[in-house]
Design an enzyme around this catalytic site. Structure first.
Site, mmCIF file in Angstrom:
data_model
loop_
_atom_site.group_PDB
_atom_site.id
_atom_site.type_symbol
_atom_site.label_atom_id
_atom_site.label_comp_id
_atom_site.label_asym_id
_atom_site.label_seq_id
_atom_site.Cartn_x
_atom_site.Cartn_y
_atom_site.Cartn_z
ATOM 1 N N GLU A 79 0.850 -1.199 0.000
ATOM 2 C CA GLU A 79 0.000 0.000 0.000
ATOM 3 C C GLU A 79 0.883 1.245 0.000
ATOM 4 O O GLU A 79 1.806 1.360 0.799
ATOM 5 C CB GLU A 79 -0.913 -0.032 1.240
ATOM 6 C CG GLU A 79 -1.625 1.270 1.569
ATOM 7 C CD GLU A 79 -2.525 1.809 0.446
ATOM 8 O OE1 GLU A 79 -3.285 1.026 -0.138
ATOM 9 O OE2 GLU A 79 -2.429 3.020 0.154
ATOM 10 N N GLN A 80 0.539 2.204 -0.875
ATOM 11 C CA GLN A 80 1.374 3.403 -0.987
ATOM 12 C C GLN A 80 1.272 4.325 0.231
ATOM 13 O O GLN A 80 2.233 5.011 0.580
ATOM 14 C CB GLN A 80 1.019 4.176 -2.252
ATOM 15 C CG GLN A 80 -0.392 4.757 -2.258
ATOM 16 C CD GLN A 80 -0.722 5.500 -3.548
ATOM 17 O OE1 GLN A 80 0.073 5.538 -4.482
ATOM 18 N NE2 GLN A 80 -1.901 6.083 -3.606
ATOM 19 N N ARG A 129 -15.370 6.216 5.870
ATOM 20 C CA ARG A 129 -14.355 5.408 5.165
ATOM 21 C C ARG A 129 -13.166 5.065 6.060
ATOM 22 O O ARG A 129 -12.589 3.989 5.950
ATOM 23 C CB ARG A 129 -13.874 6.133 3.913
ATOM 24 C CG ARG A 129 -14.857 6.007 2.778
ATOM 25 C CD ARG A 129 -14.378 6.758 1.558
ATOM 26 N NE ARG A 129 -15.409 6.769 0.545
ATOM 27 C CZ ARG A 129 -15.354 6.076 -0.597
ATOM 28 N NH1 ARG A 129 -14.318 5.342 -0.888
ATOM 29 N NH2 ARG A 129 -16.343 6.137 -1.455
ATOM 30 N N TYR A 149 -26.629 11.399 4.766
ATOM 31 C CA TYR A 149 -26.923 10.178 5.533
ATOM 32 C C TYR A 149 -26.089 10.123 6.797
ATOM 33 O O TYR A 149 -25.023 10.733 6.887
ATOM 34 C CB TYR A 149 -26.778 8.919 4.679
ATOM 35 C CG TYR A 149 -25.449 8.618 4.005
ATOM 36 C CD1 TYR A 149 -24.415 7.962 4.680
ATOM 37 C CD2 TYR A 149 -25.254 8.923 2.660
ATOM 38 C CE1 TYR A 149 -23.227 7.631 4.029
ATOM 39 C CE2 TYR A 149 -24.064 8.604 2.005
ATOM 40 C CZ TYR A 149 -23.056 7.955 2.698
ATOM 41 O OH TYR A 149 -21.882 7.623 2.060
ATOM 42 N N ASP A 187 -11.782 -0.666 -8.917
ATOM 43 C CA ASP A 187 -11.638 0.540 -9.744
ATOM 44 C C ASP A 187 -10.451 0.454 -10.697
ATOM 45 O O ASP A 187 -10.399 1.183 -11.686
ATOM 46 C CB ASP A 187 -11.444 1.776 -8.846
ATOM 47 C CG ASP A 187 -12.760 2.325 -8.323
ATOM 48 O OD1 ASP A 187 -13.792 1.647 -8.476
ATOM 49 O OD2 ASP A 187 -12.756 3.432 -7.748
HETATM 50 C C1 LIG Z 1 -17.577 10.678 -4.501
HETATM 51 C C2 LIG Z 1 -17.597 9.154 -4.431
HETATM 52 C C3 LIG Z 1 -18.544 8.501 -3.640
HETATM 53 C C4 LIG Z 1 -18.602 7.099 -3.620
HETATM 54 N N1 LIG Z 1 -19.547 6.484 -2.835
HETATM 55 C C5 LIG Z 1 -19.632 5.128 -2.835
HETATM 56 C C6 LIG Z 1 -20.611 4.442 -2.044
HETATM 57 O O1 LIG Z 1 -21.395 5.059 -1.306
HETATM 58 N N2 LIG Z 1 -20.652 3.079 -2.086
HETATM 59 C C7 LIG Z 1 -19.771 2.369 -2.872
HETATM 60 O O2 LIG Z 1 -19.847 1.120 -2.892
HETATM 61 N N3 LIG Z 1 -18.831 2.980 -3.629
HETATM 62 C C8 LIG Z 1 -18.741 4.332 -3.628
HETATM 63 N N4 LIG Z 1 -17.787 4.950 -4.368
HETATM 64 C C9 LIG Z 1 -16.858 4.136 -5.168
HETATM 65 C C10 LIG Z 1 -15.805 3.490 -4.298
HETATM 66 O O3 LIG Z 1 -15.168 4.452 -3.473
HETATM 67 C C11 LIG Z 1 -14.757 2.787 -5.146
HETATM 68 O O4 LIG Z 1 -15.380 2.107 -6.189
HETATM 69 C C12 LIG Z 1 -13.970 1.818 -4.286
HETATM 70 O O5 LIG Z 1 -13.249 2.517 -3.304
HETATM 71 C C13 LIG Z 1 -13.018 1.003 -5.150
HETATM 72 O O6 LIG Z 1 -12.292 0.146 -4.321
HETATM 73 P P1 LIG Z 1 -10.866 -0.383 -4.792
HETATM 74 O O7 LIG Z 1 -10.429 -1.307 -3.708
HETATM 75 O O8 LIG Z 1 -10.940 -0.889 -6.179
HETATM 76 O O9 LIG Z 1 -9.947 0.908 -4.874
HETATM 77 P P2 LIG Z 1 -9.576 1.989 -3.771
HETATM 78 O O10 LIG Z 1 -10.569 1.998 -2.672
HETATM 79 O O11 LIG Z 1 -9.326 3.256 -4.522
HETATM 80 O O12 LIG Z 1 -8.204 1.457 -3.156
HETATM 81 C C14 LIG Z 1 -7.010 1.493 -3.905
HETATM 82 C C15 LIG Z 1 -5.839 1.433 -2.933
HETATM 83 O O13 LIG Z 1 -4.636 1.280 -3.675
HETATM 84 C C16 LIG Z 1 -3.654 2.179 -3.181
HETATM 85 N N5 LIG Z 1 -2.727 2.474 -4.290
HETATM 86 C C17 LIG Z 1 -2.966 3.211 -5.402
HETATM 87 N N6 LIG Z 1 -1.884 3.240 -6.189
HETATM 88 C C18 LIG Z 1 -0.923 2.499 -5.578
HETATM 89 C C19 LIG Z 1 0.421 2.156 -5.902
HETATM 90 N N7 LIG Z 1 1.004 2.587 -7.045
HETATM 91 N N8 LIG Z 1 1.122 1.369 -5.062
HETATM 92 C C20 LIG Z 1 0.539 0.912 -3.891
HETATM 93 N N9 LIG Z 1 -0.729 1.228 -3.519
HETATM 94 C C21 LIG Z 1 -1.456 2.000 -4.355
HETATM 95 C C22 LIG Z 1 -4.458 3.390 -2.712
HETATM 96 O O14 LIG Z 1 -3.734 4.174 -1.782
HETATM 97 C C23 LIG Z 1 -5.684 2.714 -2.107
HETATM 98 O O15 LIG Z 1 -5.487 2.368 -0.746
HETATM 99 C C24 LIG Z 1 -17.693 6.342 -4.403
HETATM 100 C C25 LIG Z 1 -16.724 6.995 -5.178
HETATM 101 C C26 LIG Z 1 -16.677 8.383 -5.195
HETATM 102 C C27 LIG Z 1 -15.632 9.066 -6.063
#
Ligand SMILES: Cc1cc2nc3c(=O)[nH]c(=O)nc-3n(C[C@H](O)[C@H](O)[C@H](O)COP(=O)(O)OP(=O)(O)OC[C@H]3O[C@@H](n4cnc5c(N)ncnc54)[C@H](O)[C@@H]3O)c2cc1C
Length: 370
Positions: A26-27, A100, A205, A287
């Site tokens: 994790e970064q 979060r 909420y 994502d």
């Molecule tokens: C405004 C907003 C509201 C939202 N509300 C909701 C909601 O209510 N419910 C819902 O389900 N979703 C919601 N989402 C979407 C949700 O936040 C994301 O879809 C979700 O966080 C994706 O999870 P993930 O694990 O794929 O990525 P992330 O949660 O983005 O985690 C990625 C991780 O990788 C790390 N990382 C990145 N690059 C590197 C690197 N090069 N080296 C090492 N580590 C790295 C980051 O620091 C982070 O910890 C919302 C999004 C936004 C923008």
């Protein structure tokens, strides 16, 4: 695993339980309590239950009692769903809102102690015959049999697989504010309301079961976004001005907001290439491969579902190509539906069939053949 977000930690938890040796890079130097909330629907909370996290999730957040859609001007109720014991039985899980930062405090218990290596930003990746090599900004490097890119919308692992291409600004930005409920001066609000305007919406909420902390996210169109900041500070006045003319019930909530910031919303065109193919050791989830516009509260849930299905595929198929192919065949059609509905911003605006989304269980759903 690259990325200790929602998807990365869920996948790591399942893979460790299946006997894999897992390290999560994790970064960030540590988890912090950044100012935003998240909604996790039953299709995600039932997965986190399998990791033993349900009780902690509910006690850190709030088991919501209802979601209401209201018209911006008249305040008329357009749709309402009640979350109670019957809905929980039907959907197989609770509907939870949580800060979060608190979610991360809960999620880190999905994995064994010392699994997460903080301060490890992936900067380069290389696939060799015997292993994949990961290189980090702090000078460290390591090798792995499988690399799961769970590193979010700006994924470095995705860049390696598909070529570097920044996400595109979606033309919208989100006001976000978290504030103590006593700033509402006694005004009682439902657990979750979405106020639907013609080109904008606002979703206040509660974040805790004590109902003492409120999150209000308001999404507005923005013609362009300059700069690379993830967010910029803004003001209550600006937030109120963007929702001027909305119903008095929402105005009362927005008058109470404090510590407001504005976050640009990014997305990517759909791309169904989630792994390097033939013999590749690299696969993406969440994502990193399919950002979902935040209009259905589904992006985090999709990352959790990906994590459950990917870990099942890796334990079901000995052959890595088959595991990745089954994972993509199982996930892509469902994620495509969710991406489309999120983009349309129609979810629960009016009468909605929610069963296909909330009742889905990625821990038992059939895996598609490779
Ligand atoms: C405004 C907003 C509201 C939202 N509300 C909701 C909601 O209510 N419910 C819902 O389900 N979703 C919601 N989402 C979407 C949700 O936040 C994301 O879809 C979700 O966080 C994706 O999870 P993930 O694990 O794929 O990525 P992330 O949660 O983005 O985690 C990625 C991780 O990788 C790390 N990382 C990145 N690059 C590197 C690197 N090069 N080296 C090492 N580590 C790295 C980051 O620091 C982070 O910890 C919302 C999004 C936004 C923008």
């Amino acid at each position: 695993m690259v990325g200790a977000g929602l998807g990365g930690l869920t996948a790591a938890g399942f893979l460790q339980r299946a006997g894999f040796t897992v390290k999560v890079y994790e970064q960030a130097p540590a988890f912090s309590r950044i100012g935003a909330g998240i909604i996790l629907s039953a299709n995600a909370t039932k997965v986190l239950r399998r990791l033993g996290l349900e009780d902690a999730l509910i006690s850190a957040g709030i088991k919501s009692r209802q979601y209401i859609s209201r018209a911006w001007d008249t305040g008329a109720t357009m749709y309402e769903i009640v979350f109670d014991a019957a809905s929980e039985r039907r959907f197989g899980g609770a509907y939870v809102h949580i800060h979060r930062g608190d979610l991360h405090t809960v999620l880190k218990h999905a994995v064994a102690p010392s699994t997460i290596a903080f301060d490890h930003q992936l900067v380069d990746l290389d696939e060799k015959a015997g292993a994949a090599r990961l290189i980090f900004a702090n000078g460290a490097s390591t090798e792995a049999d499988i690399v799961i890119g769970a590193d979010g919308i700006r994924s470095k692992v995705r860049d390696y697989l598909l070529g570097a291409e920044p996400p595109r600004f979606s033309g919208a930005a989100a006001y976000r504010a978290i504030f103590p409920a006593d700033r509402l001066n006694g005004v009682k609000i439902p657990d979750c309301t979405k106020w639907w305007g013609t080109d904008r919406h606002c979703l206040p909420y509660y974040l805790t079961g004590r109902r003492d902390e409120v999150y209000a996210i308001g999404v507005v169109p923005v013609s362009h976004w300059d700069g690379d900041e993830a967010a910029v500070p803004t003001t209550r006045e600006q937030y109120l001005a963007s929702f001027a003319g909305f119903h008095a019930d929402l105005q009362r909530v927005l008058q109470a907001v404090d510590g407001v910031s504005l976050w640009p919303i990014y997305d990517r065109p759909r791309n169904d290439c989630w792994s390097g193919g033939n013999g590749s050791r690299i696969v993406l989830l969440g994502d990193a491969c399919h950002p979902v516009p935040p209009y259905m509260a589904a992006g985090g849930a999709m990352a959790v579902e990906d994590a459950a299905i990917l870990s099942r595929c890796l334990t079901t198929f000995d052959d890595r190509d088959e595991a990745f192919a089954s994972y993509m065949a199982t996930r892509i059609p469902r994620v495509a539906d969710v991406q489309r509905i999120s983009l349309e911003n129609t979810w629960m605006r009016g009468p909605t069939d929610t069963d296909w989304f909330y009742c889905y269980d990625p821990c038992t759903a059939p895996l598609k053949p490779p």
